[in-house]
Design a protein around this motif. Structure first.
Motif, mmCIF file in Angstrom:
data_model
loop_
_atom_site.group_PDB
_atom_site.id
_atom_site.type_symbol
_atom_site.label_atom_id
_atom_site.label_comp_id
_atom_site.label_asym_id
_atom_site.label_seq_id
_atom_site.Cartn_x
_atom_site.Cartn_y
_atom_site.Cartn_z
ATOM 1 N N VAL A 248 -34.504 21.196 4.532
ATOM 2 C CA VAL A 248 -34.071 20.531 5.767
ATOM 3 C C VAL A 248 -35.183 19.664 6.323
ATOM 4 N N TYR A 249 -36.441 20.075 6.096
ATOM 5 C CA TYR A 249 -37.585 19.390 6.696
ATOM 6 C C TYR A 249 -38.365 18.532 5.700
ATOM 7 N N ALA A 250 -37.872 18.412 4.476
ATOM 8 C CA ALA A 250 -38.586 17.637 3.469
ATOM 9 C C ALA A 250 -38.548 16.147 3.797
ATOM 10 N N GLY A 251 -39.617 15.442 3.411
ATOM 11 C CA GLY A 251 -39.642 13.993 3.554
ATOM 12 C C GLY A 251 -40.306 13.485 4.805
ATOM 13 N N ALA A 252 -40.729 14.375 5.702
ATOM 14 C CA ALA A 252 -41.412 13.947 6.917
ATOM 15 C C ALA A 252 -42.381 15.040 7.344
ATOM 16 N N PRO A 253 -43.551 14.682 7.865
ATOM 17 C CA PRO A 253 -44.496 15.704 8.316
ATOM 18 C C PRO A 253 -43.917 16.548 9.449
ATOM 19 N N LEU A 254 -44.250 17.840 9.443
ATOM 20 C CA LEU A 254 -43.781 18.759 10.477
ATOM 21 C C LEU A 254 -44.821 19.854 10.660
#
Length: 288
Positions: free
Chosen positions: A215-221
């Motif tokens: 769900v959180y892949a592809g962007a820093p978190l």
């Protein structure tokens, strides 16, 4: 003492999965059953929801987890009352307006012999040492910068100074958000981890469920918590009186590209949500 959780991301994400694990600490896997609250930024504004009940047994908490919410900056808190009775007004997070921005604050710890002088507009509505510390912090920011919003690095340096002074009174772990920026201050126990570009298999320790990192892949978190909420992520503990600044899912420093941004002025419309859907979550809701 209480427990706090924060999430800071480069793009709007759904926070429900990690929140589900964290809220179990509010009367389920932990004894922090004296209130809970969630504050997040979306749709160009902040939304604050608090209760005086156990999060683990609260139907409003379960209803919140079922909402289709997207945010880039969020704070959650489960309370174990020390200073101040179990009342709605004493539930974290707390919110005040400064420089036309909504600031949100949640604290974990106890402050002793602490009766600060606070500017009238920042005085506590409740009886907690936490809200008094929030008021003092904002009072000091006004005293230093007046009515002119400072640069992000100058702001961080002043918050660091004030936080160190307050920490002399006891334990002062806190999360402070404004717009897309999160300040995290460690006094005793506060940990953080950064989601890598590649999904990593991680388990929510409080409800024994696997976290869907895709769900959180592809962007820093970035996630911040009093104690790590997952197994499988590389959690780091903040040192005593260390202040970390997170923007866009990354830790900020003066040499980073984040320094080129206008920090806490980066508010965008959250996708897949209407103002009507958000209006039901706005402000402090009545007890269940």
């Amino acid at each position: 003492m209480c427990q706090i959780f924060g999430l800071n991301s480069a793009r709007p994400v759904a926070p429900q999965e990690p929140l589900r694990g964290f809220l179990c600490r509010g009367g389920g896997t932990g004894d922090h059953k004296d209130g809970w609250g969630i504050a997040y930024y979306a749709d160009g504004t902040h939304h604050l929801n608090v209760q005086k009940t156990s999060a683990f047994n609260c139907r409003m908490a379960q209803a919140f987890l079922g909402r289709d919410i997207r945010t880039r900056n969020l704070i959650a808190h489960v309370r174990k009352a020390t200073f101040g009775p179990v009342e709605l007004v004493n539930s974290h997070p707390f919110s005040r307006k400064l420089w036309d921005y909504d600031w949100v604050f949640a604290h974990n710890g106890d402050l002793h012999d602490f009766q600060p002088e606070v500017e009238a507009r920042f005085r506590p509505n409740g009886e907690t040492d936490s809200e008094a510390a929030f008021g003092l912090l904002l009072t000091e920011l006004i005293s230093t910068f007046g009515d002119t919003r400072p640069e992000l690095d100058d702001l961080a340096e002043e918050i660091r100074r004030v936080a160190a002074d307050i920490s002399a009174h006891g334990t002062f772990n806190f999360l402070l958000t404004v717009g897309d920026v999160m300040f995290a201050h460690g006094s005793t126990d506060l940990h953080w981890t950064r989601q890598s570009d590649e999904p990593r298999r991680a388990r929510l320790v409080d409800c024994d469920q696997w976290l869907d990192d895709t769900v959180y892949a592809g962007a820093p978190l970035v996630m911040v918590a009093t104690q790590p909420i997952t197994d499988g992520h590389d959690w780091q503990r903040l040192a005593k009186n260390e202040l970390a600044v997170f923007v866009g899912g990354s830790r900020h420093d003066q040499e980073s590209n984040v320094a080129l941004m206008d920090g806490y002025d980066l508010l965008q419309m959250a996708p897949n949500m209407t103002r009507q859907e958000l209006s039901g979550l706005d402000a402090r809701i009545s007890p269940n």
